[in-house]
Design a protein around this motif. Structure first.
Motif, PDB file in Angstrom:
ATOM      1  N   ALA A  21    -103.984 -68.278 -62.560  1.00 25.05           N
ATOM      2  CA  ALA A  21    -102.939 -69.246 -62.203  1.00 25.05           C
ATOM      3  C   ALA A  21    -102.356 -68.935 -60.833  1.00 25.05           C
ATOM      4  CB  ALA A  21    -101.826 -69.234 -63.253  1.00 25.05           C
ATOM      5  N   PRO A  22    -102.264 -69.944 -59.967  1.00 25.87           N
ATOM      6  CA  PRO A  22    -101.559 -69.745 -58.701  1.00 25.87           C
ATOM      7  C   PRO A  22    -100.076 -69.484 -58.971  1.00 25.87           C
ATOM      8  CG  PRO A  22    -102.882 -71.750 -58.653  1.00 25.87           C
ATOM      9  CD  PRO A  22    -102.849 -71.273 -60.077  1.00 25.87           C
ATOM     10  N   VAL A  23     -99.399 -68.931 -57.996  1.00 20.32           N
ATOM     11  CA  VAL A  23     -97.963 -68.661 -58.131  1.00 20.32           C
ATOM     12  C   VAL A  23     -97.227 -69.965 -58.434  1.00 20.32           C
ATOM     13  CG1 VAL A  23     -95.913 -67.820 -56.947  1.00 20.32           C
ATOM     14  CG2 VAL A  23     -98.125 -66.742 -56.535  1.00 20.32           C
ATOM     15  N   ASP A  24     -96.309 -69.884 -59.376  1.00 27.01           N
ATOM     16  CA  ASP A  24     -95.484 -71.016 -59.799  1.00 27.01           C
ATOM     17  C   ASP A  24     -96.295 -72.149 -60.412  1.00 27.01           C
ATOM     18  OD1 ASP A  24     -93.111 -69.749 -59.091  1.00 27.01           O
ATOM     19  OD2 ASP A  24     -93.228 -70.497 -57.035  1.00 27.01           O
ATOM     20  N   LYS A  25     -97.363 -71.795 -61.102  1.00 27.36           N
ATOM     21  CA  LYS A  25     -98.166 -72.783 -61.812  1.00 27.36           C
ATOM     22  C   LYS A  25     -98.443 -72.290 -63.227  1.00 27.36           C
ATOM     23  CE  LYS A  25     -98.689 -75.678 -58.476  1.00 27.36           C
ATOM     24  NZ  LYS A  25     -97.515 -76.472 -58.301  1.00 27.36           N
ATOM     25  N   PRO A  34    -118.311 -72.067 -68.122  1.00 30.93           N
ATOM     26  CA  PRO A  34    -116.985 -72.233 -67.518  1.00 30.93           C
ATOM     27  C   PRO A  34    -116.028 -72.935 -68.489  1.00 30.93           C
ATOM     28  CG  PRO A  34    -118.693 -72.870 -65.972  1.00 30.93           C
ATOM     29  CD  PRO A  34    -119.367 -72.649 -67.308  1.00 30.93           C
ATOM     30  N   VAL A  35    -114.749 -72.552 -68.433  1.00 30.82           N
ATOM     31  CA  VAL A  35    -113.719 -73.066 -69.332  1.00 30.82           C
ATOM     32  C   VAL A  35    -112.879 -74.113 -68.589  1.00 30.82           C
ATOM     33  CG1 VAL A  35    -111.691 -72.435 -70.694  1.00 30.82           C
ATOM     34  CG2 VAL A  35    -113.624 -70.851 -70.514  1.00 30.82           C
ATOM     35  N   PRO A  36    -112.749 -75.339 -69.146  1.00 31.13           N
ATOM     36  CA  PRO A  36    -111.883 -76.340 -68.499  1.00 31.13           C
ATOM     37  C   PRO A  36    -110.417 -75.908 -68.564  1.00 31.13           C
ATOM     38  CG  PRO A  36    -113.160 -77.321 -70.303  1.00 31.13           C
ATOM     39  CD  PRO A  36    -113.379 -75.849 -70.344  1.00 31.13           C
ATOM     40  N   VAL A  37    -109.725 -76.029 -67.434  1.00 31.70           N
ATOM     41  CA  VAL A  37    -108.335 -75.588 -67.327  1.00 31.70           C
ATOM     42  C   VAL A  37    -107.494 -76.733 -66.766  1.00 31.70           C
ATOM     43  CG1 VAL A  37    -106.804 -73.905 -66.237  1.00 31.70           C
ATOM     44  CG2 VAL A  37    -109.071 -73.210 -66.982  1.00 31.70           C
ATOM     45  N   TYR A  38    -106.254 -76.841 -67.269  1.00 36.68           N
ATOM     46  CA  TYR A  38    -105.377 -77.963 -66.937  1.00 36.68           C
ATOM     47  C   TYR A  38    -103.991 -77.487 -66.528  1.00 36.68           C
ATOM     48  CZ  TYR A  38    -109.040 -80.227 -69.567  1.00 36.68           C
ATOM     49  OH  TYR A  38    -110.268 -80.651 -70.013  1.00 36.68           O
ATOM     50  N   PHE A  39    -103.290 -78.331 -65.725  1.00 41.04           N
ATOM     51  CA  PHE A  39    -101.875 -78.149 -65.392  1.00 41.04           C
ATOM     52  C   PHE A  39    -101.064 -79.114 -66.231  1.00 41.04           C
ATOM     53  CE2 PHE A  39    -103.501 -77.095 -61.071  1.00 41.04           C
ATOM     54  CZ  PHE A  39    -102.988 -75.821 -60.999  1.00 41.04           C
ATOM     55  N   PRO A  40     -99.962 -78.672 -66.829  1.00 40.87           N
ATOM     56  CA  PRO A  40     -99.053 -79.640 -67.462  1.00 40.87           C
ATOM     57  C   PRO A  40     -98.195 -80.296 -66.387  1.00 40.87           C
ATOM     58  CG  PRO A  40     -98.185 -77.435 -67.717  1.00 40.87           C
ATOM     59  CD  PRO A  40     -99.508 -77.296 -67.011  1.00 40.87           C
ATOM     60  N   ILE A  41     -97.920 -81.568 -66.563  1.00 41.31           N
ATOM     61  CA  ILE A  41     -97.006 -82.259 -65.649  1.00 41.31           C
ATOM     62  C   ILE A  41     -96.008 -83.050 -66.472  1.00 41.31           C
ATOM     63  CG2 ILE A  41     -98.647 -82.410 -63.750  1.00 41.31           C
ATOM     64  CD1 ILE A  41     -99.070 -85.353 -64.490  1.00 41.31           C
ATOM     65  N   SER A  42     -94.964 -83.497 -65.835  1.00 37.24           N
ATOM     66  CA  SER A  42     -93.922 -84.260 -66.512  1.00 37.24           C
ATOM     67  C   SER A  42     -94.490 -85.553 -67.065  1.00 37.24           C
ATOM     68  CB  SER A  42     -92.798 -84.574 -65.527  1.00 37.24           C
ATOM     69  OG  SER A  42     -91.896 -85.479 -66.101  1.00 37.24           O
ATOM     70  N   LEU A  78     -86.630 -68.650 -62.668  1.00 37.74           N
ATOM     71  CA  LEU A  78     -86.961 -67.471 -61.866  1.00 37.74           C
ATOM     72  C   LEU A  78     -86.807 -67.775 -60.380  1.00 37.74           C
ATOM     73  CD1 LEU A  78     -90.071 -65.934 -63.661  1.00 37.74           C
ATOM     74  CD2 LEU A  78     -87.811 -64.896 -63.408  1.00 37.74           C
ATOM     75  N   LYS A  79     -87.265 -68.948 -60.000  1.00 33.57           N
ATOM     76  CA  LYS A  79     -87.183 -69.330 -58.588  1.00 33.57           C
ATOM     77  C   LYS A  79     -85.727 -69.492 -58.144  1.00 33.57           C
ATOM     78  CE  LYS A  79     -89.917 -71.821 -55.627  1.00 33.57           C
ATOM     79  NZ  LYS A  79     -91.236 -71.617 -55.776  1.00 33.57           N
ATOM     80  N   SER A  80     -84.922 -70.211 -58.934  1.00 31.78           N
ATOM     81  CA  SER A  80     -83.547 -70.499 -58.523  1.00 31.78           C
ATOM     82  C   SER A  80     -82.592 -69.313 -58.707  1.00 31.78           C
ATOM     83  CB  SER A  80     -83.009 -71.719 -59.270  1.00 31.78           C
ATOM     84  OG  SER A  80     -82.882 -71.456 -60.646  1.00 31.78           O
ATOM     85  N   ARG A  81     -82.750 -68.533 -59.769  1.00 31.96           N
ATOM     86  CA  ARG A  81     -81.796 -67.457 -60.049  1.00 31.96           C
ATOM     87  C   ARG A  81     -82.212 -66.100 -59.511  1.00 31.96           C
ATOM     88  NH1 ARG A  81     -80.723 -68.070 -66.410  1.00 31.96           N
ATOM     89  NH2 ARG A  81     -80.078 -65.919 -66.106  1.00 31.96           N
ATOM     90  N   VAL A  82     -83.528 -65.859 -59.438  1.00 32.73           N
ATOM     91  CA  VAL A  82     -84.009 -64.531 -59.083  1.00 32.73           C
ATOM     92  C   VAL A  82     -84.758 -64.525 -57.755  1.00 32.73           C
ATOM     93  CG1 VAL A  82     -85.356 -62.552 -59.930  1.00 32.73           C
ATOM     94  CG2 VAL A  82     -84.207 -64.038 -61.557  1.00 32.73           C
ATOM     95  N   GLY A  83     -85.281 -65.676 -57.370  1.00 30.21           N
ATOM     96  CA  GLY A  83     -86.093 -65.742 -56.161  1.00 30.21           C
ATOM     97  C   GLY A  83     -87.485 -65.177 -56.373  1.00 30.21           C
ATOM     98  N   ALA A  84     -87.966 -65.240 -57.606  1.00 31.88           N
ATOM     99  CA  ALA A  84     -89.293 -64.719 -57.946  1.00 31.88           C
ATOM    100  C   ALA A  84     -90.193 -65.851 -58.412  1.00 31.88           C
ATOM    101  CB  ALA A  84     -89.176 -63.671 -59.056  1.00 31.88           C
ATOM    102  N   GLY A  85     -91.487 -65.618 -58.379  1.00 32.43           N
ATOM    103  CA  GLY A  85     -92.458 -66.588 -58.856  1.00 32.43           C
ATOM    104  C   GLY A  85     -93.061 -66.134 -60.163  1.00 32.43           C
ATOM    105  N   ALA A  86     -93.857 -67.004 -60.762  1.00 30.23           N
ATOM    106  CA  ALA A  86     -94.523 -66.666 -62.024  1.00 30.23           C
ATOM    107  C   ALA A  86     -95.897 -67.315 -62.061  1.00 30.23           C
ATOM    108  CB  ALA A  86     -93.691 -67.137 -63.211  1.00 30.23           C
ATOM    109  N   SER A  87     -96.833 -66.631 -62.661  1.00 28.19           N
ATOM    110  CA  SER A  87     -98.155 -67.161 -62.957  1.00 28.19           C
ATOM    111  C   SER A  87     -98.267 -67.177 -64.473  1.00 28.19           C
ATOM    112  CB  SER A  87     -99.243 -66.273 -62.361  1.00 28.19           C
ATOM    113  OG  SER A  87     -99.109 -66.197 -60.966  1.00 28.19           O
TER     114      SER A  87
END
Length: 198
Positions: free
Chosen positions: A108-112, A142-150, A61-70
């Motif tokens: 979710a923040p933009v692009d996360k 409260p619910v624990p929330v995580y980011f996936p990383i490489s 989305l970022k490279s082809r459309v210039g849009a973000g995603a949550s």
């Protein structure tokens, strides 16, 4: 932008063996809902397929459309099947897992990508960084929330950078919100979703 975004989402799901449940534009913005692991398309690791797809969608989305995603991904059992009458009905996926995915997407923040603890525990490919314990409608604690990383990234080196980056991000109306689910391949009406990506 709408057509290009739809193409990115369809291509990403198709490549990973997922299905698009819905792609709509309404008062909440543009929302896509998809699944992994419905009957006939179960993979060895539906969770990592959902996470890979989420990361691919954000990049494309970022490279082809210039849009973000949550994006939000959850895992658990949900109803999947027809909803409505014999004259008018649609295929739906419903349940607390779907609702939580929508809550994570909204936080979710933009692009996360935000994932719940079940996704973190069942994904055998990615590593995860704890984001926060978030308050979510319908949950007492409260619910624990995580980011996936490489898997090749150093979690210790990335964590402070990720948290600092998130603290500075602001959502805009030009961002795609995505729901993706994956199921264990159960019968219609008793789907066992491994991942729900919003």
């Amino acid at each position: 932008v709408f057509q290009s975004s739809l193409e990115v989402v369809i291509e990403s799901f198709h490549r990973a063996g997922g299905q698009i449940r819905q792609f709509i534009v309404d008062d909440k913005g543009t929302v896509a809902i998809g699944t992994f692991g419905l009957r006939g398309s179960v993979s060895r690791d539906n969770t990592s397929s959902a996470v890979d797809t989420a990361l691919r969608i954000m990049s494309e989305l970022k490279s082809r459309v210039g849009a973000g995603a949550s994006i939000g991904i959850t895992s658990g059992k949900v109803y999947n099947g027809l909803v409505g009458s014999g004259y008018r009905h649609e295929f739906a996926v419903m349940g607390p897992t779907v609702n939580m995915s929508a809550r994570l997407m909204g936080k979710a923040p933009v692009d996360k990508v935000l994932c719940d603890q079940t996704v973190k525990g069942s994904d055998h490919v990615h590593q995860f960084v704890h984001f926060a314990d978030v308050d979510a409608k319908g949950y007492d604690m409260p619910v624990p929330v995580y980011f996936p990383i490489s898997t090749t990234a150093s979690m210790a080196a990335l964590q402070p950078q990720i948290i600092e980056q998130i603290a500075r991000q602001v959502d805009t109306d030009h961002n795609l919100k995505i729901d993706v689910m994956s199921t264990g391949g159960g019968a219609a009406g008793s789907g066992d979703f491994d991942h729900y990506l919003v």
